[in-house]
Design a protein around this motif. Structure first.
Motif, short mmCIF file in Angstrom:
data_model
loop_
_atom_site.label_atom_id
_atom_site.label_comp_id
_atom_site.label_asym_id
_atom_site.label_seq_id
_atom_site.Cartn_x
_atom_site.Cartn_y
_atom_site.Cartn_z
N GLU A 62 -6.42 22.86 -48.17
CA GLU A 62 -7.26 22.03 -49.05
C GLU A 62 -6.73 20.75 -48.98
O GLU A 62 -7.49 19.76 -48.82
CB GLU A 62 -6.95 22.45 -50.63
N ARG A 63 -5.06 20.64 -48.60
CA ARG A 63 -4.66 19.11 -48.94
C ARG A 63 -4.37 18.45 -47.12
O ARG A 63 -4.73 17.56 -47.07
CB ARG A 63 -3.40 19.18 -49.58
N TRP A 64 -3.94 19.23 -46.36
CA TRP A 64 -3.54 18.63 -45.17
C TRP A 64 -4.65 18.15 -44.52
O TRP A 64 -4.55 17.09 -43.73
CB TRP A 64 -2.94 19.71 -44.27
N ARG A 66 -6.85 16.36 -45.44
CA ARG A 66 -7.24 15.23 -46.15
C ARG A 66 -6.03 14.08 -46.00
O ARG A 66 -6.11 13.08 -45.53
CB ARG A 66 -7.55 15.42 -47.66
N GLU A 67 -4.74 14.84 -46.37
CA GLU A 67 -3.75 14.11 -46.34
C GLU A 67 -2.84 14.06 -44.96
O GLU A 67 -1.86 13.16 -44.88
CB GLU A 67 -2.81 14.39 -47.52
N GLY A 68 -3.21 14.64 -44.12
CA GLY A 68 -2.23 14.64 -42.92
C GLY A 68 -1.23 16.01 -42.89
O GLY A 68 -0.68 16.10 -44.26
N VAL A 69 -0.77 16.41 -41.75
CA VAL A 69 0.03 17.28 -41.93
C VAL A 69 1.51 16.81 -42.05
O VAL A 69 1.92 15.71 -41.44
CB VAL A 69 0.19 18.10 -40.37
N PRO A 70 2.35 17.49 -43.12
CA PRO A 70 3.63 16.75 -43.34
C PRO A 70 4.88 16.57 -42.30
O PRO A 70 4.29 17.56 -40.99
CB PRO A 70 3.84 17.49 -44.78
N ASP A 71 5.53 15.90 -42.42
CA ASP A 71 6.59 15.85 -41.05
C ASP A 71 7.30 17.10 -41.17
O ASP A 71 7.65 17.41 -39.78
CB ASP A 71 7.42 14.74 -41.55
N ASN A 72 7.43 17.91 -41.93
CA ASN A 72 8.14 19.38 -42.01
C ASN A 72 7.20 20.07 -42.65
O ASN A 72 7.52 20.56 -43.90
CB ASN A 72 9.65 19.42 -42.73
#
Length: 434
Positions: A62-64, A66-72
């Motif tokens: 749901e989030r990635w 929109r927000e992008g894949v986190p660094d870790n």
């Protein structure tokens, strides 16, 4: 709660959003064993831990995008699942507290406090290893133990596990569901056991680690032939087991086998990820440090053994024969064929017999090997096993029976579920027609 697989979550989307989902699925496949293991330590229930890991996947889907894949991404998934686990534990504690308040007047004396657990040097602080031993509890059948751990630790889907087992998918799915329910109903502790309990689970633990490594070494399905993360996890667990159980020869033998096998990884694929067969590998790319570790582990297995070598010791000795040959032509095939004969007597299986046939073909020629392979064509367990027609095709090609060889390679390609392996088999079919 029904588990959500990455394929279920993907749906029918296409374009950039589908690409993002594909990346998330790949990350989850790699990280899910660590997420499940970390959460299981909190909730003490592997079934619930898997569900919470799936919840974290849904949140990422749901989030990635929109927000992008986190660094870790692995840490993100673990944190998301742990937060859900903590919420679940708090809800349970609140419920238990209310029950305690209702029954407080019935208590006459407070129970004595449990003494603090003392430090045990035989303990090992590794959630993945705890997960393996928990899933290999003797309340489960041997098949259920392996299937459950491949699901939880290996991150394998039910079809992939069925392929590894050479068993029907519904059978494997039922084993996994029943295994999780049994562990929860029996309140099995999430721990590495001690003494006789550890001994009772060791055989299944070794089998699980070996199967996980094999899935990383030659993936049953997907676009990549290698899944290095699985190989690394299995090798690390084997090393930790060897440190944990220094007097167990088969533990050292498994570690040796995986060290030898892992030493070839860099040489097993080409620049585009295509498989490179053993005969064509550049052995200068074999990792000599891992081979040296394998030699050391095999020596420990021999030093601690008090009887005939076990199955992993025999396989490690076979792998050592390959490791000591600086060229394919220098391989000691007669010794390898003899060792496979001993392995077939010690741990008989159609797959071992198929491997023995390959060794016999190199030691004595393709004709006697084909006789062995032809006896395996009626084995029910190998009816959908792509390596059976692959080996048969190779033997037929070496005997000059190219039309039959081409048909066998084409059949093997149709059975193969790994895209890279399918491409290789189709190339071999084409070459047999030339």
């Amino acid at each position: 709660m029904e588990s959500v697989t990455p394929a279920d979550a993907r749906g029918g989307e296409s374009g950039p959003r589908a690409d993002a989902r594909g990346a998330i699925e790949t990350v989850f496949r790699i990280e899910s064993p660590r997420v499940i293991a970390a959460v299981a330590r909190i909730v003490r229930d592997v079934g619930i831990a898997e569900e919470l890991a799936q919840d974290a996947l849904v949140a990422a889907l749901e989030r990635w995008p929109r927000e992008g894949v986190p660094d870790n991404p692995g840490a993100w998934l673990t944190a998301a699942a742990k937060n859900r686990a903590v919420d679940l534990v708090r809800r349970r504690e609140n419920y238990a507290r209310k029950l305690a308040e209702i029954g407080r007047d019935l208590e006459t004396t407070a129970p004595p406090e449990e003494p603090a657990a003392s430090y045990d040097p035989d303990d090992i602080d590794d959630d993945l290893l705890r997960l393996v031993f928990t899933a290999c509890h003797p309340v489960l059948s041997a098949e259920a133990r392996i299937a459950l751990t491949l699901r939880l630790l290996g991150g394998l889907t039910t079809p992939e596990i069925a392929r590894a087992f050479l068993a029907p998918e519904p059978t494997v799915a039922q084993r996994i569901v029943r295994a999780k329910r049994t562990l929860a109903a029996r309140n099995v502790a999430f721990e590495v056991p001690y003494g006789p309990d550890r001994e009772a689970r060791l055989g299944s633990v070794l089998d699980v680690i070996y199967l996980i490594f094999n899935e990383g070494y030659a993936a049953t399905a997907g676009d990549d032939w290698l899944r290095p993360a699985l190989c690394e996890d299995a090798l690390r667990l084997a090393r930790q087991l060897a440190a944990l159980m220094p007097k167990e020869p088969e533990v050292h033998a498994l570690a040796a086998l995986l060290e030898f096998q892992a030493s070839r990884t860099a040489a097993r694929t080409g620049p585009d990820g295509e498989p490179i067969l053993l005969a064509d590998q550049n052995r200068r790319r074999w990792n000599r440090r891992l081979i040296a570790r394998g030699v050391t582990a095999l020596a420990r297995a021999e030093a601690t053994s008090t009887g005939a070598p076990g199955p992993y010791a025999l396989q490690a000795t076979i792998a050592a024969c390959h490791a000591h040959a600086y060229t394919y032509e220098e391989t000691d095939w007669p010794t390898i064929a003899t060792l496979y004969g001993l392995l077939a007597a010690r741990a008989p299986s159609p797959v071992v017999e198929l491997n023995r046939a390959v060794a016999v073909s190199m030691a004595d020629g393709p004709a006697p090997a084909l006789e062995i392979v032809d006896t395996l064509t009626t084995e029910p367990a190998l009816s959908d096993y792509h390596l059976l027609p692959s080996v048969r095709g190779d033997l037929l090609q070496r005997l000059g029976r190219t039309t039959e060889a081409r048909a066998e390679f084409e059949r093997a390609a149709a059975l193969a579920r790994n895209e890279r392996e399918r491409e290789l088999l189709l190339r071999r079919a084409a070459s047999a027609a030339d």
